[in-house]
Design a protein around this motif. Sequence first.
Motif, PDB file in Angstrom:
ATOM      1  N   HIS A 143       0.833  -1.204   0.000  1.00 15.52           N
ATOM      2  CA  HIS A 143       0.000   0.000   0.000  1.00 15.52           C
ATOM      3  C   HIS A 143       0.869   1.254   0.000  1.00 15.52           C
ATOM      4  CE1 HIS A 143      -2.160  -3.214   2.079  1.00 15.52           C
ATOM      5  NE2 HIS A 143      -3.285  -2.679   1.651  1.00 15.52           N
ATOM      6  N   ARG A 144       1.836   1.267   0.895  1.00 15.99           N
ATOM      7  CA  ARG A 144       2.718   2.427   1.046  1.00 15.99           C
ATOM      8  C   ARG A 144       3.589   2.620  -0.194  1.00 15.99           C
ATOM      9  NH1 ARG A 144       6.139   4.813   5.074  1.00 15.99           N
ATOM     10  NH2 ARG A 144       7.120   6.550   3.999  1.00 15.99           N
ATOM     11  N   GLU A 173      -3.789   5.760  -7.977  1.00 10.69           N
ATOM     12  CA  GLU A 173      -4.810   6.658  -8.508  1.00 10.69           C
ATOM     13  C   GLU A 173      -4.370   7.193  -9.865  1.00 10.69           C
ATOM     14  OE1 GLU A 173      -7.385  10.591  -7.224  1.00 10.69           O
ATOM     15  OE2 GLU A 173      -5.720   9.945  -5.972  1.00 10.69           O
ATOM     16  N   VAL A 174      -5.140   6.885 -10.886  1.00  7.76           N
ATOM     17  CA  VAL A 174      -4.873   7.381 -12.232  1.00  7.76           C
ATOM     18  C   VAL A 174      -5.417   8.803 -12.304  1.00  7.76           C
ATOM     19  CG1 VAL A 174      -5.317   7.054 -14.690  1.00  7.76           C
ATOM     20  CG2 VAL A 174      -4.944   5.066 -13.203  1.00  7.76           C
ATOM     21  N   LEU A 175      -4.546   9.756 -12.602  1.00  7.52           N
ATOM     22  CA  LEU A 175      -4.902  11.168 -12.525  1.00  7.52           C
ATOM     23  C   LEU A 175      -5.188  11.816 -13.871  1.00  7.52           C
ATOM     24  CD1 LEU A 175      -2.232  12.232  -9.876  1.00  7.52           C
ATOM     25  CD2 LEU A 175      -4.635  11.613  -9.481  1.00  7.52           C
ATOM     26  N   ALA A 219       4.305  12.152 -12.138  1.00  9.81           N
ATOM     27  CA  ALA A 219       3.311  13.164 -12.532  1.00  9.81           C
ATOM     28  C   ALA A 219       2.122  12.453 -13.181  1.00  9.81           C
ATOM     29  CB  ALA A 219       3.949  14.153 -13.512  1.00  9.81           C
ATOM     30  N   ALA A 220       1.034  13.178 -13.312  1.00  6.56           N
ATOM     31  CA  ALA A 220      -0.205  12.596 -13.848  1.00  6.56           C
ATOM     32  C   ALA A 220      -0.009  11.958 -15.219  1.00  6.56           C
ATOM     33  CB  ALA A 220      -1.294  13.666 -13.914  1.00  6.56           C
ATOM     34  N   GLN A 221       0.823  12.541 -16.058  1.00  7.34           N
ATOM     35  CA  GLN A 221       1.008  12.026 -17.423  1.00  7.34           C
ATOM     36  C   GLN A 221       2.104  10.970 -17.524  1.00  7.34           C
ATOM     37  OE1 GLN A 221       1.926  15.029 -16.363  1.00  7.34           O
ATOM     38  NE2 GLN A 221       4.009  15.379 -17.037  1.00  7.34           N
ATOM     39  N   ASP A 222       2.875  10.735 -16.451  1.00  9.90           N
ATOM     40  CA  ASP A 222       3.915   9.705 -16.477  1.00  9.90           C
ATOM     41  C   ASP A 222       3.276   8.320 -16.526  1.00  9.90           C
ATOM     42  OD1 ASP A 222       5.898  11.641 -16.408  1.00  9.90           O
ATOM     43  OD2 ASP A 222       6.077  11.588 -14.226  1.00  9.90           O
ATOM     44  N   ARG A 251       3.011   6.939  -6.554  1.00 11.78           N
ATOM     45  CA  ARG A 251       2.059   7.959  -7.021  1.00 11.78           C
ATOM     46  C   ARG A 251       2.616   9.361  -6.779  1.00 11.78           C
ATOM     47  NH1 ARG A 251      -0.958   8.679 -10.863  1.00 11.78           N
ATOM     48  NH2 ARG A 251       0.821  10.008 -11.022  1.00 11.78           N
ATOM     49  N   LYS A 252       3.255   9.579  -5.641  1.00 14.62           N
ATOM     50  CA  LYS A 252       3.856  10.887  -5.345  1.00 14.62           C
ATOM     51  C   LYS A 252       5.001  11.208  -6.307  1.00 14.62           C
ATOM     52  CE  LYS A 252       3.121  10.774  -0.334  1.00 14.62           C
ATOM     53  NZ  LYS A 252       3.869  10.677   0.945  1.00 14.62           N
ATOM     54  N   ALA A 253       5.753  10.182  -6.708  1.00  9.78           N
ATOM     55  CA  ALA A 253       6.944  10.388  -7.542  1.00  9.78           C
ATOM     56  C   ALA A 253       6.612  10.636  -9.005  1.00  9.78           C
ATOM     57  CB  ALA A 253       7.880   9.182  -7.422  1.00  9.78           C
TER      58      ALA A 253
END
Length: 162
Positions: free
Chosen positions: A62-63, A94-96, A73-76, A69-71
């Motif tokens: 989970h972690r 989460e897919v952004l 960007a949305a388009q990566d 996700r933090k590392a």
Amino acid sequence: AACYKTIEISVKLGHKHIITIDEQLNTKSTSDARTHIAKIMNQWNEAATAEMSSDAKPITGHRLIQEIRKALAAQDILVTDTGCETIWSSLFYEVLASGRNYICASGSLGWSFPAAIGAKLAAGDRKVLNLIGDGGIGYHIGEFETAVRYNIPVVVVILNNM
């Protein structure tokens, strides 16, 4: 063993909500059902957040997904291999943005690494991260030489999840 503990936690979190949805949706109107589903999704997210922010060692799946996700960007692009990597990412990544930025390799073990190399060739300046287990990487470990020879910058996270 850590892989199975994480899956067990994920299943317990999800099972409770699946039963609730199944029991209650048949008695609700469409708008009530949408409201109810939103409420259940919020409850799921609250329960998952505790797991995703855990400082437990070794790090939980989970972690790990939260840190990825933090590392990115949305388009990566995240490319995950068959196994625990797919289970964790499909539940918690989460897919952004729309488009092909999350590629879940289902099927034979290990093909996510060459898929990530191909994704990087197609993606231009977008980052590509491959999440793969120690068993999966063994099938295509020679592709590191390909990536180096052709200067294809792919980040590979290899899990020791035996």
